[in-house]
Design an enzyme around this catalytic site. Structure first.
Site, PDB file in Angstrom:
ATOM      1  N   GLU A 358       0.637  -1.167   0.011  1.00 28.58           N
ATOM      2  CA  GLU A 358      -0.074   0.007   0.070  1.00 28.58           C
ATOM      3  C   GLU A 358       0.925   1.285  -0.324  1.00 28.58           C
ATOM      4  OE1 GLU A 358      -2.396  -0.356   3.506  1.00 28.58           O
ATOM      5  OE2 GLU A 358      -4.103  -1.757   2.223  1.00 28.58           O
ATOM      6  N   GLU A 446      -5.910  -7.725  -0.986  1.00 28.26           N
ATOM      7  CA  GLU A 446      -6.262  -7.348   1.115  1.00 28.26           C
ATOM      8  C   GLU A 446      -8.212  -6.909   1.290  1.00 28.26           C
ATOM      9  OE1 GLU A 446      -3.078  -5.975   3.820  1.00 28.26           O
ATOM     10  OE2 GLU A 446      -4.871  -4.671   4.240  1.00 28.26           O
TER      11      GLU A 446
HETATM   12  C1  IDC Z   1      -3.132  -3.826  10.254  1.00 29.81           C
HETATM   13  C2  IDC Z   1      -2.952  -4.845  11.489  1.00 29.81           C
HETATM   14  C3  IDC Z   1      -2.229  -4.895  13.106  1.00 29.81           C
HETATM   15  C4  IDC Z   1      -1.401  -3.831  12.560  1.00 29.81           C
HETATM   16  C5  IDC Z   1      -1.450  -2.090  12.096  1.00 29.81           C
HETATM   17  C6  IDC Z   1       0.243  -1.616  11.841  1.00 29.81           C
HETATM   18  O1  IDC Z   1      -4.474  -5.200  11.684  1.00 29.81           O
HETATM   19  O2  IDC Z   1      -2.549  -5.824  13.311  1.00 29.81           O
HETATM   20  O3  IDC Z   1      -0.801  -3.318  14.229  1.00 29.81           O
HETATM   21  O4  IDC Z   1      -1.642  -2.826  10.782  1.00 29.81           O
HETATM   22  O5  IDC Z   1       1.362  -2.645  10.920  1.00 29.81           O
HETATM   23  C7  IDC Z   1      -3.575  -2.314   5.688  1.00 29.81           C
HETATM   24  C8  IDC Z   1      -2.520  -3.338   6.544  1.00 29.81           C
HETATM   25  C9  IDC Z   1      -1.824  -4.032   7.486  1.00 29.81           C
HETATM   26  C10 IDC Z   1      -3.434  -2.969   8.801  1.00 29.81           C
HETATM   27  C11 IDC Z   1      -4.879  -3.358   7.675  1.00 29.81           C
HETATM   28  C12 IDC Z   1      -5.455  -2.671   9.048  1.00 29.81           C
HETATM   29  O6  IDC Z   1      -2.175  -3.262   4.831  1.00 29.81           O
HETATM   30  O7  IDC Z   1      -1.545  -3.738   7.551  1.00 29.81           O
HETATM   31  O8  IDC Z   1      -3.232  -4.646   9.306  1.00 29.81           O
HETATM   32  N1  IDC Z   1      -4.660  -2.347   6.524  1.00 29.81           N
HETATM   33  O9  IDC Z   1      -5.113  -1.868   9.633  1.00 29.81           O
HETATM   34  N2  IDC Z   1      -4.410  -1.877   5.266  1.00 29.81           N
HETATM   35  C13 IDC Z   1      -5.805  -1.065   5.607  1.00 29.81           C
HETATM   36  C14 IDC Z   1      -5.632  -1.423   6.937  1.00 29.81           C
END
Ligand code: IDC
Length: 552
Positions: A358, A446
């Protein structure tokens, strides 16, 4: 002489009438190892195929399908089922007859269409057809290599099934109590039980699946890489090697630096048992990931990719940029990583490369993401000329309109779109339609049932709208995330075993929803019956049912 002729003629007639009529399914051929069993059960009126004339011998048999066949064979009266499902009444009859317990197949229906475990199938089979059969503990358990894996409540039925020749186990001596059964295997079990009832010898089933074509594969999967081969993108549609449209659906890991235990072969197999044919290996770059511990994270990523390959799944190798905003920030590291990986997996059709999870912050499509993608495409193509490459876009892989207006050159490229059902809705969906209309192939690598921060909700109704939308467009997807973290987007409840298998009770609300949609939302089950309930329907059923419970 004349008398001899008559006798001969009579013998031929007898032989002809004794020949079973062939089952007329387009995918059951004379000489297939299961042909006889399928024919016998069809003639007994216990079996029906699909409306398209297929039997799908290699598909996993669901709880509803298995129970329905048992009910028909045993002539059990039906009950009054409460879930709107084609087999609800048969299941209710079987529950009332004590063939299984409430928790094994809850009458609320959430697991009716989930694959039935082998141990539960055998219990139901023995209760239905051979209720008097017993097996000696010492004699029979010695035949079962993985006897300790069996749950205690199934001992009696499984021992009896071995003693009466209904079950022979796998060629390696294991029973795989929590594994699934193909529809063909289930037919031979029913056939063996019917034979045992009438004192005839049973037939051991041979190796059920076709030989894997992936070196080292331990199991072939419906919809997996051994079936579909090298993927290709035709127009906007992902297709298999034969050019037929395919949809990949499965789960993304959480960050390998935190939750790599849920990328074990057991975890991937457990996910695949619910119907997934895709796994995503999310290797964070920042946040304590690859950039700070490269050797360790690469080893974890490779182990996870290999575990997915061994389970015949397609697997996305994801360079999970997030806090590092622009993919250009570490393009050299990314190029070195992808060069090595593309070389390593050059002959493996399973692997898709997601080059930047992303991009976000101060990045532009023409200035950052596009040139980065050009470099990675060149790097990957040097070793792996046709693997599918997934490309992100600015604003956390939502700006596909920018890519659609200015796409990359090359074959087998797809553009990722990420959404979270509690945050994103119709606006982003219409962006997909706009991009598709411009010829941009889209892959949802995702998405979550939660808000975009990974918590809140879950928003199952909105998620259902999204998945129906994707399904109608043949778009593949991967859900966030396969771990037991205490956040709503996690698919497993805290404390779930990292090696699986997982019963329904070990899945979170989000996990139940996602897992129930791996096989698509409609029309995949055996006739008779209405369409399989959509995720939204399942949610409504569960909700109505919980409303009908007395307040304690
Ligand atoms: C989130 C995880 C969370 C973690 C955070 C930071 O769910 O536990 O603390 O990342 O690392 C994304 C990202 C994905 C995110 C997810 C939800 O690709 O890494 O995971 N998210 O926030 N993009 C949109 C949402």
């Amino acid at each position: 002489m004349r008398k001899l002729l008559c006798v001969l003629l009579a013998a031929v007639c007898l032989a002809l009438t004794a020949l079973p009529a062939r089952a007329s399914f387009s995918d059951v051929a004379p000489g297939d190892w299961y042909e006889e069993a399928v024919t016998e059960l069809t003639r007994a009126g216990a079996l029906k195929g699909y409306p398209d004339g297929t039997f799908r011998p290699n598909a996993k048999i669901s709880a509803a399908e298995f129970v329905a066949v048992a009910v028909r064979l045993a002539g059990l009266p039906e009950g009054q089922g409460q879930a709107p499902h084609w087999a609800a009444n048969q299941l209710q009859g079987a529950l009332q007859a004590g063939w299984y317990d409430w928790d094994e197949i809850p009458p609320t229906g959430e697991t009716f269409d989930a694959p039935i475990s082998r141990q539960l199938a055998v219990k139901i089979l023995m209760k239905a057809l051979l209720p008097q059969a017993r097996g000696d503990y010492n004699t029979e358990s010695a035949k079962i290599k993985d006897f300790p894996a069996l749950d205690g409540r199934y001992y009696e039925a499984v021992l009896a099934a071995y003693a009466s020749g209904v079950v022979h186990g796998d060629p390696d001596g294991s029973f795989r109590p929590r594994g699934t059964l193909s529809r063909a295997e289930a037919c031979t079990l029913f056939q063996n039980a019917a034979r045992a009832q009438s004192g005839q010898p049973s037939v051991p089933s041979p190796e059920p699946s076709p030989a894997p074509t992936v070196p080292g594969a331990v199991q072939t999967r419906q919809g997996g890489a051994s079936q579909n081969g090298w993927l290709q993108v035709k127009g906007t549609q992902l297709c298999n090697a034969a050019g037929e449209p395919v949809s990949l659906r499965g789960m993304s890991s959480h960050g390998l630096q935190w939750y790599s235990q849920f990328t074990s072969s057991g975890a991937i197999a457990a996910t695949a048992e619910y119907g997934a044919n895709l796994f995503r290996v999310a290797m964070y770059t920042g946040e304590g990931g690859y950039l700070s511990r490269p050797a360790e994270m690469k080893a974890r990523a490779v182990a996870a990719v290999d575990a997915a390959i061994a389970n015949d799944l397609y697997v996305i190798l994801d360079w999970h940029i997030l806090s590092d905003g622009s993919p250009m920030a570490h393009a050299d590291e990314a190029a070195a990583f992808f060069a090595e990986m593309a070389q390593r997996y050059r002959d493996t059709p399973n692997v898709l490369y997601e080059i930047c999870n992303e991009p976000n912050g101060n990045v532009s499509w023409p200035g950052d993401v596009k040139p980065y993608a050009q470099r990675m495409i060149q790097t990957i193509r040097a070793a792996s000329p046709k693997a599918v490459i997934l490309i992100g876009s600015p604003t956390w892989s939502q700006d596909i309109h920018l890519a659609a207006a200015d796409p990359l050159d090359g074959e087998n490229l797809m553009y990722t779109l990420h959404f979270y059902a509690g945050t994103h809705g119709a606006e982003l969906r219409s962006r997909i339609d706009g991009a598709l209309a411009q010829g941009l192939p889209i892959f949802v690598s995702e998405w979550g049932t939660s808000r975009a921060d990974g918590s809140g909700g879950v928003f199952l109704e909105q998620a259902g709208v999204w998945l129906d939308f994707l399904e109608r467009r043949g778009i593949s997807w991967c859900g966030w995330s396969l771990c037991d973290k205490n956040e709503t987007s996690a698919a497993l409840r805290p404390g779930a075993s990292p090696d699986g298998p997982w019963g329904w009770e070990e899945l979170s609300e989000s996990g139940r929803f996602m897992f129930s949609r791996f096989r698509g939302g409609g029309g995949q089950q055996a006739v008779p019956g209405p369409e399989r309930p959509s995720g939204r329907k399942i949610f409504e059923i569960a909700l109505n049912f919980s409303k009908s419970l007395p307040n304690k």
